[in-house]
Design an enzyme around this catalytic site. Structure first.
Site, mmCIF file in Angstrom:
data_model
loop_
_atom_site.group_PDB
_atom_site.id
_atom_site.type_symbol
_atom_site.label_atom_id
_atom_site.label_comp_id
_atom_site.label_asym_id
_atom_site.label_seq_id
_atom_site.Cartn_x
_atom_site.Cartn_y
_atom_site.Cartn_z
ATOM 1 N N THR A 170 -10.904 -17.101 44.347
ATOM 2 C CA THR A 170 -9.703 -17.661 43.429
ATOM 3 C C THR A 170 -9.352 -19.096 44.176
ATOM 4 O O THR A 170 -10.010 -19.658 45.368
ATOM 5 C CB THR A 170 -8.506 -16.953 44.039
ATOM 6 O OG1 THR A 170 -8.340 -15.602 44.000
ATOM 7 C CG2 THR A 170 -7.032 -17.695 43.746
ATOM 8 N N GLY A 200 -1.890 -10.685 38.689
ATOM 9 C CA GLY A 200 -1.286 -10.699 39.911
ATOM 10 C C GLY A 200 -0.771 -11.640 40.380
ATOM 11 O O GLY A 200 -0.403 -11.685 39.885
HETATM 12 N N1 ASP Z 1 -4.280 -13.369 44.455
HETATM 13 C C1 ASP Z 1 -5.879 -13.155 43.524
HETATM 14 C C2 ASP Z 1 -5.012 -11.841 42.272
HETATM 15 O O1 ASP Z 1 -4.639 -10.855 43.415
HETATM 16 C C3 ASP Z 1 -6.912 -12.952 43.886
HETATM 17 C C4 ASP Z 1 -7.594 -14.103 44.718
HETATM 18 O O2 ASP Z 1 -6.445 -14.392 45.428
HETATM 19 O O3 ASP Z 1 -9.134 -13.839 45.625
HETATM 20 O O4 ASP Z 1 -5.495 -11.784 41.345
#
Ligand code: ASP
Length: 302
Positions: A170, A200
Site C-alpha cells: 500500500t 479497509g
Molecule cells: N491497509 C490496507 C488494507 O487493509 C492494506 C495495506 O496497508 O497493505 O486495505
C-alpha cells in the site's frame, strides 16, 4: 514523507530489489520536493506523489494492486486537507488508473466525502478520469500471489510472507507546504484474497488517513480492520492535540496503542505542524522515505 507499505521485508535486504525500491522512493520524493519548493500546496503534492506510486507496479495500489478472492482488483483511496478538513475518498473501485485522482475529484466536488463501487465509477466517467480494462491491473505475479494465499487459506498483507517473494505494499504520502498547511493521502489494492466488497482503513477518514493543521498528517498501512477498530490516524492526531506530543512521540504512541488494544500489524508515517517527520511500525518492515525541512532525501525499508 511517503511510504510503500508495511510487512515482512527481510528478503529485500539480500536482493537487488532493495535498490529498486530506494530508487523509486527517492525519485518520487524529489518530485514532491520540487513541487513544494515551487509553492504547490501540500494537498496537490500528496496527490501527485501517490499517483506516481500508483503508477509503479512495485506497490500494492493502482496498477500494482493485489487481487481479491475472486481474482479481481478492487481499490480504495483517500486524501485530506489539513487547513479545512476537506476530504475525498473512493472505495471498492475497479478500472480507475489513479484512484487518488478520483478521490481528489470527490474532495473538490464537495458534496460528499466517500463514493463506492458503481457510483464511484459513474462519477469517474463524469469527471473523465482515466480508466483501463482489467488486463492493465492483473499480472502473473498477482495471480500467483493469490493462489498462494488461497492455498494457505489466508487473507494477507501484500508484504506478508507466505513465501519469501511477497514484499510490496500500500502507498501513502504526508506533506507540509510553504504556507504551513498539512495534507495526507493513502491508496491501496487492499489485502490479498480479501472478500469482494471488503473495504479497509485506507479510504476511511481517521483510520487510514487524517490531516489537521492543528495537529499532524497521517497515512497508515497494515491490516485495515485493526486500523478501523482503533481509528488509528485520528488517535495519533489526538495524541498530538491532547497530549502535546510531536510526530515522533505520537507515531510511536499510536503503534503502541494499536498493539496493546488489538495486537495490530502495520505502520504509519506522520508529519506535524513543525515539519517533524516520523514513522513507526509493528511489522518488521515499512518502506518509507522522507525529506525533513528541505534537507536530504532519506529512504528506509526496515
Ligand atoms: N491497509 C490496507 C488494507 O487493509 C492494506 C495495506 O496497508 O497493505 O486495505
Amino acid at each position: 514523507m511517503i511510504h510503500g507499505g508495511a510487512g515482512a521485508l527481510e528478503d529485500l535486504k539480500h536482493e537487488a530489489s532493495e535498490a529498486t525500491f530506494q530508487q523509486s522512493i527517492t525519485a518520487i520524493l524529489e518530485q514532491g520536493r520540487s513541487r513544494l519548493e515551487q509553492g504547490d500546496s501540500a494537498l496537490d503534492v500528496v496527490e501527485h506523489c501517490v499517483m506516481l506510486l500508483e503508477d509503479d507496479r512495485l506497490y500494492n495500489a493502482g496498477q500494482g494492486s493485489v487481487l481479491n478472492a475472486e481474482g479481481k482488483v478492487e481499490m480504495d483511496a483517500a486524501l485530506m486537507n489539513g487547513s479545512d478538513l476537506r476530504a475525498g475518498a473512493v472505495a471498492c473501485v475497479k478500472h480507475i488508473k489513479n484512484p487518488i485522482a478520483l478521490a481528489r475529484r470527490v474532495l473538490e466536488q464537495g458534496d460528499h466525502v466517500l463514493l463506492v463501487g458503481d457510483g464511484a465509477l459513474e462519477f469517474a466517467k463524469f469527471c473523465e478520469v482515466t480508466t483501463y480494462p482489467d488486463e492493465y491491473f492483473i499480472t502473473e505475479a498477482r495471480i500467483l500471489q493469490l493462489a498462494e494465499a488461497q492455498a494457505a487459506g489466508r487473507m494477507t498483507l501484500d508484504h506478508e510472507r507466505i513465501k519469501p517473494s511477497q514484499k510490496l505494499g500500500t502507498v501513502g504520502a504526508v506533506a507540509r507546504d510553504l504556507q504551513g498547511n498539512l495534507a495526507a493521502a493513502t491508496s491501496t489494492g487492499g489485502l490479498v484474497n480479501k472478500r469482494w466488497g471488503r473495504v479497509g482503513d485506507t479510504p476511511i477518514v481517521g483510520a487510514g488517513v487524517f490531516a489537521d493543521n492543528e495537529t499532524c498528517a497521517v497515512s497508515a498501512t497494515g491490516y485495515g480492520e485493526q486500523f478501523l477498530r482503533t481509528v488509528l490516524a485520528k488517535t495519533i492526531s489526538d495524541f498530538v492535540q491532547f497530549k502535546g506530543l510531536d510526530a515522533v512521540a505520537a507515531s510511536q504512541a499510536g503503534i503502541d496503542y494499536l498493539v496493546r488494544k488489538v495486537n495490530g500489524d502495520g505502520g504509519v508515517i506522520v508529519i506535524d505542524g513543525a515539519g517533524n517527520c516520523a514513522a513507526a511500525q509493528s511489522t518488521s518492515g515499512l518502506i518509507r522515505g522522507w525529506i525533513e525541512r528541505g534537507g536530504e532525501a532519506h529512504c528506509k525499508l526496515g
